[in-house]
Design a protein around this motif. Structure first.
Motif, PDB file in Angstrom:
ATOM      1  N   UNK A  85       3.848  14.107 -10.009  1.00  0.00           N
ATOM      2  CA  UNK A  85       5.018  14.972  -9.908  1.00  0.00           C
ATOM      3  C   UNK A  85       5.483  15.249  -8.502  1.00  0.00           C
ATOM      4  N   UNK A  86       4.986  14.477  -7.527  1.00  0.00           N
ATOM      5  CA  UNK A  86       5.370  14.677  -6.133  1.00  0.00           C
ATOM      6  C   UNK A  86       6.568  13.786  -5.822  1.00  0.00           C
ATOM      7  N   UNK A  87       7.617  14.362  -5.274  1.00  0.00           N
ATOM      8  CA  UNK A  87       8.788  13.597  -4.857  1.00  0.00           C
ATOM      9  C   UNK A  87       8.500  12.929  -3.513  1.00  0.00           C
ATOM     10  N   UNK A  88       8.705  11.621  -3.438  1.00  0.00           N
ATOM     11  CA  UNK A  88       8.361  10.848  -2.245  1.00  0.00           C
ATOM     12  C   UNK A  88       9.542   9.979  -1.849  1.00  0.00           C
ATOM     13  N   UNK A  89       9.835   9.940  -0.550  1.00  0.00           N
ATOM     14  CA  UNK A  89      10.833   9.028  -0.022  1.00  0.00           C
ATOM     15  C   UNK A  89      10.148   7.838   0.633  1.00  0.00           C
ATOM     16  N   UNK A  90      10.914   6.775   0.876  1.00  0.00           N
ATOM     17  CA  UNK A  90      10.412   5.584   1.542  1.00  0.00           C
ATOM     18  C   UNK A  90      11.349   5.225   2.688  1.00  0.00           C
TER      19      UNK A  90
ATOM     20  N   UNK B 240       0.840  -1.203   0.000  1.00  0.00           N
ATOM     21  CA  UNK B 240       0.000   0.000   0.000  1.00  0.00           C
ATOM     22  C   UNK B 240       0.868   1.244   0.000  1.00  0.00           C
ATOM     23  N   UNK B 241       1.930   1.242   0.808  1.00  0.00           N
ATOM     24  CA  UNK B 241       2.838   2.393   0.853  1.00  0.00           C
ATOM     25  C   UNK B 241       3.477   2.647  -0.505  1.00  0.00           C
ATOM     26  N   UNK B 242       3.930   1.583  -1.147  1.00  0.00           N
ATOM     27  CA  UNK B 242       4.576   1.740  -2.452  1.00  0.00           C
ATOM     28  C   UNK B 242       3.587   2.168  -3.524  1.00  0.00           C
ATOM     29  N   UNK B 243       2.368   1.666  -3.424  1.00  0.00           N
ATOM     30  CA  UNK B 243       1.322   2.093  -4.371  1.00  0.00           C
ATOM     31  C   UNK B 243       1.008   3.579  -4.171  1.00  0.00           C
ATOM     32  N   UNK B 244       0.917   4.014  -2.912  1.00  0.00           N
ATOM     33  CA  UNK B 244       0.683   5.431  -2.642  1.00  0.00           C
ATOM     34  C   UNK B 244       1.819   6.279  -3.197  1.00  0.00           C
ATOM     35  N   UNK B 245       3.053   5.827  -3.000  1.00  0.00           N
ATOM     36  CA  UNK B 245       4.201   6.566  -3.520  1.00  0.00           C
ATOM     37  C   UNK B 245       4.139   6.671  -5.031  1.00  0.00           C
ATOM     38  N   UNK B 246       3.737   5.587  -5.694  1.00  0.00           N
ATOM     39  CA  UNK B 246       3.651   5.597  -7.156  1.00  0.00           C
ATOM     40  C   UNK B 246       2.590   6.583  -7.634  1.00  0.00           C
ATOM     41  N   UNK B 247       1.454   6.622  -6.957  1.00  0.00           N
ATOM     42  CA  UNK B 247       0.393   7.554  -7.337  1.00  0.00           C
ATOM     43  C   UNK B 247       0.846   9.003  -7.152  1.00  0.00           C
TER      44      UNK B 247
ATOM     45  N   UNK C  10      -4.304  10.298  -4.197  1.00  0.00           N
ATOM     46  CA  UNK C  10      -4.446   8.971  -3.603  1.00  0.00           C
ATOM     47  C   UNK C  10      -5.828   8.362  -3.799  1.00  0.00           C
ATOM     48  N   UNK C  11      -6.706   9.032  -4.501  1.00  0.00           N
ATOM     49  CA  UNK C  11      -8.095   8.574  -4.622  1.00  0.00           C
ATOM     50  C   UNK C  11      -8.224   7.130  -5.093  1.00  0.00           C
ATOM     51  N   UNK C  12      -7.384   6.736  -6.032  1.00  0.00           N
ATOM     52  CA  UNK C  12      -7.514   5.393  -6.604  1.00  0.00           C
ATOM     53  C   UNK C  12      -7.364   4.299  -5.555  1.00  0.00           C
ATOM     54  N   UNK C  13      -6.652   4.582  -4.474  1.00  0.00           N
ATOM     55  CA  UNK C  13      -6.479   3.583  -3.430  1.00  0.00           C
ATOM     56  C   UNK C  13      -7.819   3.105  -2.885  1.00  0.00           C
ATOM     57  N   UNK C  14      -8.793   3.964  -2.888  1.00  0.00           N
ATOM     58  CA  UNK C  14     -10.091   3.638  -2.296  1.00  0.00           C
ATOM     59  C   UNK C  14     -10.828   2.567  -3.096  1.00  0.00           C
ATOM     60  N   UNK C  15     -10.524   2.448  -4.381  1.00  0.00           N
ATOM     61  CA  UNK C  15     -11.117   1.391  -5.193  1.00  0.00           C
ATOM     62  C   UNK C  15     -10.370   0.075  -5.035  1.00  0.00           C
TER      63      UNK C  15
END
Length: 264
Positions: free
Chosen positions: A99-104, A87-94, A149-154
């Motif tokens: 165009x948002x820079x995300x760290x893990x 879920x975390x990696x999917x959120x980061x991908x979205x 992150x909307x797509x996560x809800x589906x």
């Protein structure tokens, strides 16, 4: 038909919520009973602050006791829920797709995350990941994070913002009764709820200029920023659910919001 999870904003209260019988812990249990069971939770807590968004990919997130001077029993609580690295990696991908820079990193669960999770899912069997907030950024920034992150809800993921609808500890009186609440708390929360019900996003994003007593209720706004992420992740035509659990310590309103979907 696809089941789309609602998004939530929770006022997680004092860390002692799970052990203090004078606080409304039962309300969180009741709330969970009226919600669909998520495949996983993506939590945005007021207590994980970073310069840029960071997702926690921990497989077994530790229970972080990020507070001082409370009863020993509180420090003995462990919440051994599994992490949700996918879920975390999917959120980061979205987020990166927008165009948002995300760290893990392998961050644990701070009390803004594990306290409400403990009350809502006491068996610790719902995987949970966290996404940090950026207290130097504004409401619009966090609304945009939620929108990405909307797509996560589906996909069965419940996006939860955890903070406090009013949060001014300098104005708090820890010996106060609920009936001793500062009337300005209700003026602020009434305005906020009315704007939520009207889906007046522009006014909500400009709350510091438009809401009564906004700066008094939030001298700094890290405890309110998670609501904008939950709001961004909600449908444009969301249905609003309000769970008001009272005001404690004179200045801390315990109100939870559910942004539901007409898609079932």
């Amino acid at each position: 038909m696809t089941t789309r999870t609602p998004t939530l904003f929770l006022s997680h209260g004092a860390p002692t919520l799970p052990i203090d019988p004078s606080l409304p812990s039962g309300g969180f249990t009741t709330l969970a009973q009226h919600l669909p069971r998520p495949k996983s939770v993506l939590m945005l807590s007021a207590h994980w602050n970073t310069l840029k968004p960071v997702v926690s990919t921990a497989e077994r997130p530790e229970t972080i006791h990020d507070f001082y001077g409370f009863p020993r029993a509180l420090y003995e609580i462990q919440y051994p829920a599994p992490g949700a690295p996918e879920t975390a990696q999917r959120a980061a991908a979205l987020l990166r797709a927008q165009g948002v820079s995300v760290d893990e990193e392998g961050h644990g669960l701070d009390h803004g995350a594990w306290v409400p999770m403990l009350l809502m899912f006491p068996d610790a069997d719902v995987p949970v990941a966290q996404l940090s907030i950026q207290p130097h950024a504004d409401a619009a920034h966090h609304f945009a994070l939620g929108r990405a992150l909307r797509e996560l809800r589906d996909e069965g993921v419940m996006v939860i913002g955890s903070g406090q609808i009013t949060h001014n500890l300098r104005a708090a009186d820890f010996s106060a009764r609920p009936e001793d609440a500062d009337p300005r708390v209700a003026e602020f929360t009434d305005w906020f709820e009315a704007r939520l019900a009207a889906r007046d996003i522009d006014a909500l994003l400009d709350y510091r200029n438009q809401a009564p007593h906004a700066v008094l209720m939030h001298p700094t706004d890290e405890h309110l920023l998670p609501v904008f992420a939950a709001l961004g992740a909600a449908d444009d035509d969301y249905t609003l659910g309000v769970q008001s659990l009272g005001t404690y310590q004179r200045a801390l309103a315990m109100t939870n919001y559910v942004f539901g979907s007409a898609v079932q």
